[in-house]
Scaffold this motif. Sequence first.
Motif, PDB file in Angstrom:
ATOM      1  N   ARG A   1      -2.065   8.836   5.985  1.00  0.00           N
ATOM      2  CA  ARG A   1      -1.244   9.909   5.438  1.00  0.00           C
ATOM      3  C   ARG A   1      -1.504  11.220   6.175  1.00  0.00           C
ATOM      4  O   ARG A   1      -0.585  11.970   6.476  1.00  0.00           O
ATOM      5  CB  ARG A   1      -1.524  10.088   3.949  1.00  0.00           C
ATOM      6  N   ALA A   2      -2.755  11.511   6.493  1.00  0.00           N
ATOM      7  CA  ALA A   2      -3.084  12.737   7.222  1.00  0.00           C
ATOM      8  C   ALA A   2      -2.428  12.737   8.607  1.00  0.00           C
ATOM      9  O   ALA A   2      -1.945  13.774   9.067  1.00  0.00           O
ATOM     10  CB  ALA A   2      -4.597  12.876   7.349  1.00  0.00           C
ATOM     11  N   GLY A   3      -2.383  11.591   9.261  1.00  0.00           N
ATOM     12  CA  GLY A   3      -1.732  11.493  10.565  1.00  0.00           C
ATOM     13  C   GLY A   3      -0.237  11.712  10.481  1.00  0.00           C
ATOM     14  O   GLY A   3       0.363  12.372  11.337  1.00  0.00           O
ATOM     15  N   ILE A   4       0.397  11.178   9.442  1.00  0.00           N
ATOM     16  CA  ILE A   4       1.829  11.372   9.237  1.00  0.00           C
ATOM     17  C   ILE A   4       2.122  12.847   8.989  1.00  0.00           C
ATOM     18  O   ILE A   4       3.075  13.414   9.536  1.00  0.00           O
ATOM     19  CB  ILE A   4       2.334  10.507   8.059  1.00  0.00           C
ATOM     20  N   GLU A   5       1.296  13.496   8.153  1.00  0.00           N
ATOM     21  CA  GLU A   5       1.487  14.921   7.874  1.00  0.00           C
ATOM     22  C   GLU A   5       1.370  15.742   9.150  1.00  0.00           C
ATOM     23  O   GLU A   5       2.111  16.703   9.348  1.00  0.00           O
ATOM     24  CB  GLU A   5       0.459  15.400   6.844  1.00  0.00           C
ATOM     25  N   ALA A   6       0.448  15.390  10.036  1.00  0.00           N
ATOM     26  CA  ALA A   6       0.292  16.109  11.300  1.00  0.00           C
ATOM     27  C   ALA A   6       1.530  15.958  12.175  1.00  0.00           C
ATOM     28  O   ALA A   6       1.984  16.917  12.798  1.00  0.00           O
ATOM     29  CB  ALA A   6      -0.949  15.598  12.035  1.00  0.00           C
ATOM     30  N   GLY A   7       2.091  14.757  12.222  1.00  0.00           N
ATOM     31  CA  GLY A   7       3.312  14.533  13.012  1.00  0.00           C
ATOM     32  C   GLY A   7       4.494  15.310  12.476  1.00  0.00           C
ATOM     33  O   GLY A   7       5.278  15.904  13.239  1.00  0.00           O
ATOM     34  N   ILE A   8       4.638  15.340  11.160  1.00  0.00           N
ATOM     35  CA  ILE A   8       5.730  16.088  10.543  1.00  0.00           C
ATOM     36  C   ILE A   8       5.561  17.574  10.823  1.00  0.00           C
ATOM     37  O   ILE A   8       6.522  18.270  11.169  1.00  0.00           O
ATOM     38  CB  ILE A   8       5.779  15.818   9.025  1.00  0.00           C
ATOM     39  N   SER A   9       4.349  18.085  10.713  1.00  0.00           N
ATOM     40  CA  SER A   9       4.087  19.495  10.977  1.00  0.00           C
ATOM     41  C   SER A   9       4.425  19.854  12.419  1.00  0.00           C
ATOM     42  O   SER A   9       5.017  20.906  12.684  1.00  0.00           O
ATOM     43  CB  SER A   9       2.625  19.819  10.686  1.00  0.00           C
ATOM     44  N   CYS A  10       4.069  18.995  13.337  1.00  0.00           N
ATOM     45  CA  CYS A  10       4.368  19.236  14.754  1.00  0.00           C
ATOM     46  C   CYS A  10       5.871  19.293  14.987  1.00  0.00           C
ATOM     47  O   CYS A  10       6.364  20.179  15.683  1.00  0.00           O
ATOM     48  CB  CYS A  10       3.731  18.142  15.612  1.00  0.00           C
TER      49      CYS A  10
ATOM     50  N   ALA B   1       0.836  -1.193   0.000  1.00  0.00           N
ATOM     51  CA  ALA B   1       0.000   0.000   0.000  1.00  0.00           C
ATOM     52  C   ALA B   1       0.872   1.245   0.000  1.00  0.00           C
ATOM     53  O   ALA B   1       1.980   1.234   0.510  1.00  0.00           O
ATOM     54  CB  ALA B   1      -0.904   0.000   1.227  1.00  0.00           C
ATOM     55  N   ALA B   2       0.342   2.315  -0.568  1.00  0.00           N
ATOM     56  CA  ALA B   2       1.045   3.595  -0.584  1.00  0.00           C
ATOM     57  C   ALA B   2       0.016   4.710  -0.509  1.00  0.00           C
ATOM     58  O   ALA B   2      -1.020   4.656  -1.158  1.00  0.00           O
ATOM     59  CB  ALA B   2       1.883   3.736  -1.850  1.00  0.00           C
ATOM     60  N   ALA B   3       0.325   5.716   0.302  1.00  0.00           N
ATOM     61  CA  ALA B   3      -0.523   6.905   0.411  1.00  0.00           C
ATOM     62  C   ALA B   3       0.332   8.095   0.025  1.00  0.00           C
ATOM     63  O   ALA B   3       1.223   8.471   0.762  1.00  0.00           O
ATOM     64  CB  ALA B   3      -1.065   7.053   1.831  1.00  0.00           C
ATOM     65  N   ALA B   4       0.095   8.639  -1.127  1.00  0.00           N
ATOM     66  CA  ALA B   4       0.955   9.704  -1.647  1.00  0.00           C
ATOM     67  C   ALA B   4       0.278  11.051  -1.536  1.00  0.00           C
ATOM     68  O   ALA B   4      -0.936  11.159  -1.576  1.00  0.00           O
ATOM     69  CB  ALA B   4       1.311   9.418  -3.108  1.00  0.00           C
ATOM     70  N   GLY B   5       1.104  12.071  -1.412  1.00  0.00           N
ATOM     71  CA  GLY B   5       0.568  13.416  -1.260  1.00  0.00           C
ATOM     72  C   GLY B   5       1.243  14.408  -2.173  1.00  0.00           C
ATOM     73  O   GLY B   5       1.102  14.362  -3.377  1.00  0.00           O
ATOM     74  N   ARG B   6       2.048  15.316  -1.588  1.00  0.00           N
ATOM     75  CA  ARG B   6       2.576  16.438  -2.339  1.00  0.00           C
ATOM     76  C   ARG B   6       3.896  16.167  -3.024  1.00  0.00           C
ATOM     77  O   ARG B   6       4.369  17.002  -3.776  1.00  0.00           O
ATOM     78  CB  ARG B   6       2.756  17.622  -1.396  1.00  0.00           C
ATOM     79  N   CYS B   7       4.544  15.067  -2.785  1.00  0.00           N
ATOM     80  CA  CYS B   7       5.835  14.826  -3.434  1.00  0.00           C
ATOM     81  C   CYS B   7       5.636  14.684  -4.943  1.00  0.00           C
ATOM     82  O   CYS B   7       4.569  14.350  -5.414  1.00  0.00           O
ATOM     83  CB  CYS B   7       6.506  13.583  -2.865  1.00  0.00           C
ATOM     84  N   ARG B   8       6.671  14.956  -5.701  1.00  0.00           N
ATOM     85  CA  ARG B   8       6.574  14.952  -7.163  1.00  0.00           C
ATOM     86  C   ARG B   8       6.093  13.600  -7.682  1.00  0.00           C
ATOM     87  O   ARG B   8       5.297  13.525  -8.601  1.00  0.00           O
ATOM     88  CB  ARG B   8       7.921  15.301  -7.765  1.00  0.00           C
ATOM     89  N   CYS B   9       6.589  12.529  -7.097  1.00  0.00           N
ATOM     90  CA  CYS B   9       6.198  11.206  -7.572  1.00  0.00           C
ATOM     91  C   CYS B   9       4.781  10.850  -7.154  1.00  0.00           C
ATOM     92  O   CYS B   9       4.206   9.907  -7.664  1.00  0.00           O
ATOM     93  CB  CYS B   9       7.172  10.157  -7.053  1.00  0.00           C
TER      94      CYS B   9
END
Length: 92
Positions: free
Chosen positions: A58-67, A4-12
């Motif tokens: 993915r949303a949870g990972i983004e929240a951790g990175i933002s924190c 599985a993969a959850a992709a967001g803003r990265c180019r790929c």
Amino acid sequence: MRRAAAAGRCRCGYASRDNLTAAKALGVTDVAFHKKRGLAIEDMVKSRWVYRKLRNFRAGIEAGISCLKRAYGLARCTWRGSITSRPTSGPR
């Protein structure tokens, strides 16, 4: 092999038919793009439940990175070299 993969803003990770086909060719069975851009959920994953789980992961990972970035100023990792040469906790 990734299942599985959850992709967001990265180019790929841009949502496109080409990127979906490339990920499937690499053996990724479930791909969840943040913005669907005309792709059907059934084309990306096997069920809407899997899509929702990957999207929320993915949303949870983004929240951790933002924190980490806001609270501790961890904007970029400047380490170079192999993983075995990277610092660990405590003296070597």
